[in-house]
Design a protein around this motif. Structure first.
Motif, mmCIF file in Angstrom:
data_model
loop_
_atom_site.group_PDB
_atom_site.id
_atom_site.type_symbol
_atom_site.label_atom_id
_atom_site.label_comp_id
_atom_site.label_asym_id
_atom_site.label_seq_id
_atom_site.Cartn_x
_atom_site.Cartn_y
_atom_site.Cartn_z
ATOM 1 N N GLU A 208 0.794 -1.182 -0.099
ATOM 2 C CA GLU A 208 -0.105 0.169 0.223
ATOM 3 C C GLU A 208 0.827 1.175 -0.279
ATOM 4 O OE1 GLU A 208 -2.969 0.165 -0.594
ATOM 5 O OE2 GLU A 208 -3.203 2.503 -0.138
ATOM 6 N N HIS A 209 1.946 1.322 0.789
ATOM 7 C CA HIS A 209 2.765 2.310 0.913
ATOM 8 C C HIS A 209 3.509 2.800 -0.523
ATOM 9 C CE1 HIS A 209 6.461 4.169 3.372
ATOM 10 N NE2 HIS A 209 6.021 4.926 2.672
ATOM 11 N N ILE A 210 4.074 1.368 -1.180
ATOM 12 C CA ILE A 210 4.529 1.793 -2.371
ATOM 13 C C ILE A 210 3.766 2.422 -3.275
ATOM 14 C CG2 ILE A 210 5.654 0.223 -4.104
ATOM 15 C CD1 ILE A 210 6.887 -1.607 -2.142
ATOM 16 N N ARG A 211 2.335 1.924 -3.345
ATOM 17 C CA ARG A 211 1.372 2.248 -4.014
ATOM 18 C C ARG A 211 1.060 3.665 -4.094
ATOM 19 N NH1 ARG A 211 -4.118 2.240 -5.519
ATOM 20 N NH2 ARG A 211 -4.599 2.409 -3.376
ATOM 21 N N THR A 212 0.924 4.069 -2.776
ATOM 22 C CA THR A 212 0.835 5.666 -2.631
ATOM 23 C C THR A 212 2.252 6.398 -3.292
ATOM 24 O OG1 THR A 212 1.143 5.154 -0.122
ATOM 25 C CG2 THR A 212 -0.967 6.224 -0.828
ATOM 26 N N ILE A 213 3.151 5.917 -2.937
ATOM 27 C CA ILE A 213 4.687 6.849 -3.442
ATOM 28 C C ILE A 213 4.321 6.823 -4.865
ATOM 29 C CG2 ILE A 213 7.203 6.351 -3.641
ATOM 30 C CD1 ILE A 213 6.943 5.035 -0.851
ATOM 31 N N LYS A 214 4.111 5.456 -5.477
ATOM 32 C CA LYS A 214 4.115 5.636 -6.979
ATOM 33 C C LYS A 214 3.153 6.665 -7.585
ATOM 34 C CE LYS A 214 5.868 1.207 -8.098
ATOM 35 N NZ LYS A 214 5.687 -0.451 -8.269
ATOM 36 N N LEU A 215 2.091 6.823 -6.785
ATOM 37 C CA LEU A 215 0.931 7.660 -7.328
ATOM 38 C C LEU A 215 1.198 9.026 -7.173
ATOM 39 C CD1 LEU A 215 -2.281 5.313 -6.560
ATOM 40 C CD2 LEU A 215 -1.349 6.063 -8.855
ATOM 41 N N ASP A 216 1.990 9.355 -6.215
ATOM 42 C CA ASP A 216 2.280 10.871 -5.856
ATOM 43 C C ASP A 216 3.175 11.467 -6.899
ATOM 44 O OD1 ASP A 216 3.063 13.156 -4.634
ATOM 45 O OD2 ASP A 216 3.093 12.157 -2.662
#
Ligand SMILES: Nc1ncnc2c1ncn2[C@@H]1O[C@H](COP(=O)(O)OP(=O)(O)OP(=O)(O)O)[C@@H](O)[C@H]1O
Ligand SMILES: [Mg+2]
Length: 338
Positions: A208-216
């Motif tokens: 989830e953390h990686i997903r938010t980083i990627k989307l930012d």
């Protein structure tokens, strides 16, 4: 908890019936996690045999050895190797002389990874970790990374062996899971459940953390890479902290006996530091009674394959070298009279 239950070991070199020698005579011993035990006793009293039976390099004739409640008596030496670190008397024994400090460390680091191909050489990735570990030892070894171990002094080799014997092996998650199920001391089903639940919940948080980083979109590509790497490292650290059971137990067999007094003291101090910092369960055989009294939480004396003294805490603190010598003498006299 490491336990020996009714362990007997006999040696018979010639095969003649009257040549049988009892090295260990029905020994039982329970050692708590994190306990630092010093072991003394005359030549041939069974000290090394005990360590060899624990590490699996010798099989007992009868009796069992358990680690965290698991019977490991039938496990071969290589199957238990990841759990035990060993340092012997001979400084030549623990390290490969024609390889560099870094190469030796890399081999120790990879030893727990049973499925990885043996690599000769080292990976840059681990270098920083090794340097930090060597710095803790305060012997200047971090400045001699590419030096061949063969040209180093006995004391430096023993210190390096000590590091190799206490450094975590970095097993894969799959190996950690299997070993946790086998060695955690929990019921198999419970251990499996605990590992799987904890692993998947932490992994879900990571994903989830990686997903938010990627989307930012406000973060640069390079920063994203770095943040993702940090997140993965933190996940890895947390999992290892809880589930990596390698290098729980340290077995030292007169590991400072071949060193000059000053170097011996330095290596002993180092041993004490590493044992305490890593909270390792430790068995240290020594002929130096003063050291046996100074170091450790508990002292055990062997005599002709028996344990004739087992003291800890205040009782150990009260003892003097003279007391120990007297006990040796009395045990000898008693044996002569029998
Ligand atoms: N591989 C072996 N083959 C035959 N006999 C052995 C072997 N290993 C140990 N023994 C015998 O078992 C007994 C216990 O030996 P062990 O090596 O455990 O003694 P120790 O307490 O470590 O002595 P030391 O202080 O001399 O190292 C001795 O009588 C020894 O001769
Ligand atoms: Mg010995």
């Amino acid at each position: 908890m490491l336990e020996l239950k009714n362990v007997t070991k006999k040696f018979n070199l010639t095969g003649a019936l009257d040549d049988e020698r009892i090295a260990l005579d029905n020994i039982s011993l329970a050692i708590s996690p994190g306990e630092f035990v010093t072991i003394i006793g005359g030549n041939g009293s069974g000290k090394s045999t005990t360590l060899n039976i624990i590490s699996g390099s010798l099989k007992p004739d009868s009796g069992i050895i358990t680690l965290n409640g698991r019977d490991i008596t039938k496990l071969k030496e290589y199957q238990r190797a990841a759990y035990f670190g060993r340092v012997f008397q001979d400084p030549m024994k623990g390290t490969a002389g024609d390889m560099s400090v870094l190469e030796n460390l890399e081999i120790a680091y990879n030893r727990g990874r049973r499925h990885s191909p043996i690599k000769w050489g080292f990976s840059e990735k681990h270098k920083e970790y090794f340097i930090n570990e060597l710095k803790r030892f305060d012997l200047g070894l971090e400045d001699r990374l590419s030096q061949k171990v063969g040209v180093m002094s006995g004391g430096q080799r023993q210190a390096l062996t000590l590091l190799m014997a206490t450094m975590r092996n970095n097993p894969t998650y799959q190996m950690m899971r299997r070993d946790y199920i086998l060695f955690s001391g929990l019921k198999e089903e419970d251990a499996r459940k605990e590992f799987d639940q904890e692993f998947s919940s932490k992994k879900a948080i990571l994903d989830e953390h990686i997903r938010t980083i990627k989307l930012d979109s406000s973060i640069s590509k390079n920063d994203k890479k770095e943040m993702i790497r940090n997140a993965k490292d933190e996940f890895d650290r947390q999992i290892r902290e809880k589930f990596d059971l390698t290098k729980q137990i340290l077995l030292l067999d007169e590991h400072t006996a071949a060193l000059d007094p000053k170097t011996a003291k330095k290596v002993l101090e180092l041993t004490n530091k590493v044992v305490r910092e890593n909270k390792m369960t430790t068995l240290m055989v020594t002929h130096n009674m003063k050291d046996a009294l100074t170091y450790g939480d508990r002292l055990i004396m062997f005599h002709l394959g028996h344990i004739i003294l087992d003291v800890k805490g205040k009782e150990k603190e009260k003892l003097s070298v003279e007391d120990l010598l007297k006990m040796f003498d009395e045990a000898d006299k008693k044996a002569e009279n029998e």
